[in-house]
Design an enzyme around this catalytic site. Sequence first.
Site, PDB file in Angstrom:
ATOM      1  N   ARG A  56     -29.367  57.212   1.752  1.00 18.25           N
ATOM      2  CA  ARG A  56     -29.148  57.579   0.364  1.00 18.25           C
ATOM      3  C   ARG A  56     -30.480  57.609  -0.391  1.00 18.25           C
ATOM      4  O   ARG A  56     -31.318  56.733  -0.227  1.00 18.25           O
ATOM      5  CB  ARG A  56     -28.187  56.608  -0.317  1.00 18.25           C
ATOM      6  CG  ARG A  56     -27.983  56.949  -1.789  1.00 18.25           C
ATOM      7  CD  ARG A  56     -26.886  56.167  -2.439  1.00 18.25           C
ATOM      8  NE  ARG A  56     -26.853  56.416  -3.873  1.00 18.25           N
ATOM      9  CZ  ARG A  56     -25.939  55.929  -4.689  1.00 18.25           C
ATOM     10  NH1 ARG A  56     -24.964  55.163  -4.219  1.00 18.25           N
ATOM     11  NH2 ARG A  56     -25.982  56.201  -5.975  1.00 18.25           N
ATOM     12  N   ARG A  97     -22.589  61.757  -3.286  1.00 17.84           N
ATOM     13  CA  ARG A  97     -23.147  60.536  -2.694  1.00 17.84           C
ATOM     14  C   ARG A  97     -23.017  60.585  -1.188  1.00 17.84           C
ATOM     15  O   ARG A  97     -21.916  60.777  -0.669  1.00 17.84           O
ATOM     16  CB  ARG A  97     -22.406  59.281  -3.158  1.00 17.84           C
ATOM     17  CG  ARG A  97     -22.170  59.159  -4.633  1.00 17.84           C
ATOM     18  CD  ARG A  97     -23.427  58.969  -5.444  1.00 17.84           C
ATOM     19  NE  ARG A  97     -23.079  59.181  -6.842  1.00 17.84           N
ATOM     20  CZ  ARG A  97     -22.426  58.317  -7.590  1.00 17.84           C
ATOM     21  NH1 ARG A  97     -22.061  57.166  -7.083  1.00 17.84           N
ATOM     22  NH2 ARG A  97     -22.126  58.605  -8.837  1.00 17.84           N
ATOM     23  N   ASP A 148     -21.930  55.095  -0.991  1.00 15.54           N
ATOM     24  CA  ASP A 148     -21.920  54.076  -2.035  1.00 15.54           C
ATOM     25  C   ASP A 148     -21.482  52.767  -1.403  1.00 15.54           C
ATOM     26  O   ASP A 148     -20.464  52.720  -0.698  1.00 15.54           O
ATOM     27  CB  ASP A 148     -20.890  54.418  -3.122  1.00 15.54           C
ATOM     28  CG  ASP A 148     -21.496  55.112  -4.321  1.00 15.54           C
ATOM     29  OD1 ASP A 148     -22.697  54.934  -4.552  1.00 15.54           O
ATOM     30  OD2 ASP A 148     -20.761  55.822  -5.022  1.00 15.54           O
ATOM     31  N   ASP A 158     -20.747  49.183  -3.051  1.00 17.55           N
ATOM     32  CA  ASP A 158     -20.701  48.486  -4.326  1.00 17.55           C
ATOM     33  C   ASP A 158     -20.112  47.093  -4.167  1.00 17.55           C
ATOM     34  O   ASP A 158     -19.155  46.876  -3.417  1.00 17.55           O
ATOM     35  CB  ASP A 158     -19.871  49.258  -5.342  1.00 17.55           C
ATOM     36  CG  ASP A 158     -20.520  50.571  -5.728  1.00 17.55           C
ATOM     37  OD1 ASP A 158     -21.766  50.612  -5.825  1.00 17.55           O
ATOM     38  OD2 ASP A 158     -19.797  51.568  -5.929  1.00 17.55           O
TER      39      ASP A 158
END
Length: 219
Positions: free
Chosen positions: A203, A212, A215, A217
Amino acid sequence: MNDKIFVTNLCLVGRHGVMDEERVLGQRFFLDIEVTTDARRASEHDDYKKAICYATRCDLAAQVSDAGPYLLIETLAERVIAAILDRFPTVTEARVRIRKPGAPINASFDTVGVELARKRMLRVGFSFGSNVGDRISKIRAAIAYLEAEEEIEITKVSSFYETAPWGKTDQDRFVNACAVGQTSLTPHEVLRACKAIEVQLGRTPGERWGPRLIDVDLL
């Protein structure tokens, strides 16, 4: 912080051991109890109420010992650690060393003993998303990287779900998943691990709400 607060050579009399005679006659055990914490709240304000009390740790160890007998001093150490972590929420790690100088061994020795250390484990949750390339493979790779982290244990992973993009709708649909587990790391340390995994998987900085590659998170 990795501040250490310790008690050494706490002497307790207990009836712990495998031999019947040990559980009848009893003997002395010597304990070192060390905890890791952030002592700044106590030290900067010279506030005893924010400190981790030495006497309380000694009392807890005595209570755990009196609740025996235990066949193994490993069990005694494990339960002392559990009592300390339960009593002091600011302790991140507890280490207990137990010496047994009167062990019934047909040999000349100073002492025998065990040393156990346990870190406080906290529940943690993660969410994953990708809408570029092989989306599911990227998420599976991210989960594998998390599982490889020494201080993170993943215990359950959700199914994969396809979802519509949000914020910027003119892009491919996302695949999302969640995972839960436990960790001894601080939230900031876990977040740094998440960002490092995103970089490892390729990324790069991009448009806000845009496509994306991956991700990872912290929930």
